[in-house]
Design an enzyme around this catalytic site. Structure first.
Site, short mmCIF file in Angstrom:
data_model
loop_
_atom_site.label_atom_id
_atom_site.label_comp_id
_atom_site.label_asym_id
_atom_site.label_seq_id
_atom_site.Cartn_x
_atom_site.Cartn_y
_atom_site.Cartn_z
N LYS A 84 0.84 -1.18 0.32
CA LYS A 84 -0.13 -0.06 -0.06
C LYS A 84 0.93 1.23 0.01
CE LYS A 84 -0.24 0.51 4.97
NZ LYS A 84 -1.05 0.56 6.20
N SER A 124 -9.72 1.98 -1.91
CA SER A 124 -9.45 3.49 -1.68
C SER A 124 -9.95 4.19 -2.71
CB SER A 124 -7.87 3.10 -1.55
OG SER A 124 -7.28 4.51 -1.49
N TYR A 148 0.27 1.87 -7.11
CA TYR A 148 -0.44 1.50 -5.95
C TYR A 148 -2.03 1.42 -6.35
CZ TYR A 148 -3.30 1.86 -1.86
OH TYR A 148 -4.12 2.09 -0.93
N LYS A 152 -5.35 -1.04 -7.14
CA LYS A 152 -6.86 -1.29 -6.56
C LYS A 152 -7.91 -1.30 -7.76
CE LYS A 152 -5.86 -1.32 -2.11
NZ LYS A 152 -6.03 -2.70 -1.51
N ARG A 230 -8.74 16.74 3.77
CA ARG A 230 -8.93 15.05 3.68
C ARG A 230 -10.04 14.82 4.35
NH1 ARG A 230 -5.96 16.35 0.01
NH2 ARG A 230 -4.47 15.30 -0.80
C1 UD1 Z 1 -2.55 8.77 0.83
C2 UD1 Z 1 -2.11 8.21 -0.51
C3 UD1 Z 1 -3.14 7.41 -1.13
C4 UD1 Z 1 -3.69 6.27 0.24
C5 UD1 Z 1 -3.78 6.91 1.56
C6 UD1 Z 1 -4.09 6.13 2.59
C7 UD1 Z 1 -0.65 9.78 -1.67
C8 UD1 Z 1 -0.33 10.62 -2.90
N1 UD1 Z 1 -1.75 9.32 -1.66
O1 UD1 Z 1 -3.31 9.71 0.59
O2 UD1 Z 1 -3.26 6.94 -2.07
O3 UD1 Z 1 -4.92 5.63 -0.44
O4 UD1 Z 1 -2.72 7.77 1.78
O5 UD1 Z 1 -2.95 5.63 2.97
O6 UD1 Z 1 0.38 9.32 -1.07
N2 UD1 Z 1 0.54 15.80 4.18
C9 UD1 Z 1 1.38 16.97 4.89
N3 UD1 Z 1 2.69 16.28 5.49
C10 UD1 Z 1 3.07 15.30 5.44
C11 UD1 Z 1 2.09 13.98 5.24
C12 UD1 Z 1 0.89 14.56 4.41
O7 UD1 Z 1 1.28 18.03 4.84
O8 UD1 Z 1 3.94 14.75 6.07
C13 UD1 Z 1 -0.47 16.32 3.75
C14 UD1 Z 1 -0.65 15.76 2.48
O9 UD1 Z 1 -0.42 16.85 1.62
C15 UD1 Z 1 -2.39 15.58 2.29
C16 UD1 Z 1 -2.78 15.37 3.69
O10 UD1 Z 1 -1.61 15.65 4.55
O11 UD1 Z 1 -2.93 17.06 2.12
C17 UD1 Z 1 -2.93 13.82 4.09
O12 UD1 Z 1 -1.60 13.02 3.57
P1 UD1 Z 1 -1.51 11.39 3.64
O13 UD1 Z 1 -2.00 11.21 4.87
O14 UD1 Z 1 -0.57 11.05 3.03
O15 UD1 Z 1 -3.14 10.91 2.99
P2 UD1 Z 1 -3.41 11.23 1.09
O16 UD1 Z 1 -2.43 11.96 0.67
O17 UD1 Z 1 -4.69 11.33 1.18
#
Ligand code: UD1
Length: 345
Positions: A84, A124, A148, A152, A230
């Site tokens: 994943k 997902s 990934y 799915k 999110r």
């Molecule tokens: C990510 C994956 C998605 C997966 C989901 C659940 C990507 C591009 N997408 O989604 O395929 O199904 O996780 O496991 O990786 N953020 C920060 N700083 C960080 C980490 C995240 O600012 O260190 C922000 C991101 O830009 C986003 C939000 O936090 O806006 C959520 O990020 P994340 O938890 O990685 O989830 P997704 O990107 O929604």
């Protein structure tokens, strides 16, 4: 009759096992522990106060899987097992296509062989790619943008073909939004290996002092505060959605797709603030570049699941953060600090 749970030692799988056991269901877990710990299963048994059979094996080992179907009367399968990590899937696409597709085809073939036709598949919101509507309904166009996500999507399509080919199949595709939090006991939770990719585990590790600061990936999105939005959903709410879906498959044949989300989005800065409140710690952060492949906002329209499954997420952001924090504090090294998995229970 029992429910076979593949990937039951993983983050969502372990929480779902607890809920299944609590509802009095019999379960069997198959997991290769490639990205999880057997300790999680010991703790599931401890929380639910019930033992269950565990098979440490890969789903692609067809003979071993046949043995599981031979030894138990299985009524349905919840299929969580799979790779994943988005970033890794870009580096190692063949690993992802091979593992995720082959394990699912082997599983479905074996189910067919043994006359088991009920399947819940962990999909997902990532299949929506760059969504053309917000909130996202199940009818929205799909178009994953990384390997990934494409595994799915391909599995979803394969399952649709399978359901069309034989009316005996009853299949539910569950599209998860962003699962966070942990069981309220603090005994099971998310244990990412190495550096966390996802926001909540990253924030939690900053709060506990393991990591220095959160890099906020962009503050120039078209959202209220400019940071990514999110649909975070408590993992126990998500787990309970699986139980409701099993009930649904008792009544409905064919294939059904459901978004499992809250319908409410929170920004990165709102999540940091909520976690500061839950933990009583200050969480340092800095604004960084956008992460390639990210979108500004992504949240579900969960109306279909609310209506057809009689399910909705009930745990709010405070509970998500408080439970994630309890798990983090009690298990600063995840499951690694605990004794190794010994015997199947
Ligand atoms: C990510 C994956 C998605 C997966 C989901 C659940 C990507 C591009 N997408 O989604 O395929 O199904 O996780 O496991 O990786 N953020 C920060 N700083 C960080 C980490 C995240 O600012 O260190 C922000 C991101 O830009 C986003 C939000 O936090 O806006 C959520 O990020 P994340 O938890 O990685 O989830 P997704 O990107 O929604």
């Amino acid at each position: 009759m029992a429910i076979l749970v593949t990937g039951g030692a993983g983050y969502i799988g372990s929480h779902t096992c607890v809920e299944l056991l609590r509802e009095g269901r019999d379960i069997i877990v198959v997991d290769n522990l490639s990205n999880s710990h057997g300790e999680a299963l010991d703790r599931v048994a401890e929380i639910a106060n019930r033992a269950f059979p565990v098979y440490i094996q890969d789903l692609m080992d067809r003979e071993a899987l046949r043995k599981v179907f031979r030894e138990h009367r299985i009524e349905a399968v919840i299929h969580f097992a799979g790779l994943k990590a988005v970033g890794e899937s870009v580096q190692l696409p063949l690993k992802y296509y091979h593992q995720n597709l082959m394990s699912t085809t082997t599983l479905c073939e074996t189910m067919e062989e043994f006359g088991v036709y009920r399947l819940l598949f962990s999909s997902s919101a990532t299949v929506y790619g760059m969504p053309d509507q917000m909130p996202i309904r199940e009818e929205a166009a799909i178009g994953a943008i990384n390997p990934y996500g494409r595994t799915k999507q391909m599995i979803e399509q394969m399952l649709q073909d399978l359901a069309s080919s034989d009316p005996k199949w009853r299949i539910a595709i569950l599209r998860y939004f962003n699962p966070v939090g942990a069981h309220e006991s603090g005994r099971i939770g998310e244990d990412p290996s190495g550096m966390p990719n996802n926001l909540l585990p990253y924030i939690a590790q900053v709060a506990v002092g393991k990591l220095k600061e959160v890099a906020v990936y962009g503050n120039d999105y078209d959202t209220a505060d400019g940071t990514g939005v999110r649909d975070y959903i408590h993992v126990v709410d998500l787990a309970q959605g699986h139980l409701k879906t099993l009930d649904k498959l008792d009544q409905a044949d064919g294939l059904h797709i459901y978004n499992l989300g809250t319908g409410r989005g929170y920004s990165v800065l709102e999540m940091i603030k909520a976690f500061e409140q839950a933990s009583g710690r200050t969480i340092p952060y800095r604004i960084a570049e956008r992460r390639p492949g990210d979108i500004g906002a992504c949240f579900a329209d969960p109306a279909k699941a609310n209506l057809e499954l009689g399910w909705s997420a009930v745990r709010g952001i405070e509970e998500m953060c408080a439970d994630a924090w309890r798990w983090q504090v009690a298990n600063p090294r995840g499951y690694a600090g605990s004794v190794a998995y010994a015997e199947p229970i």
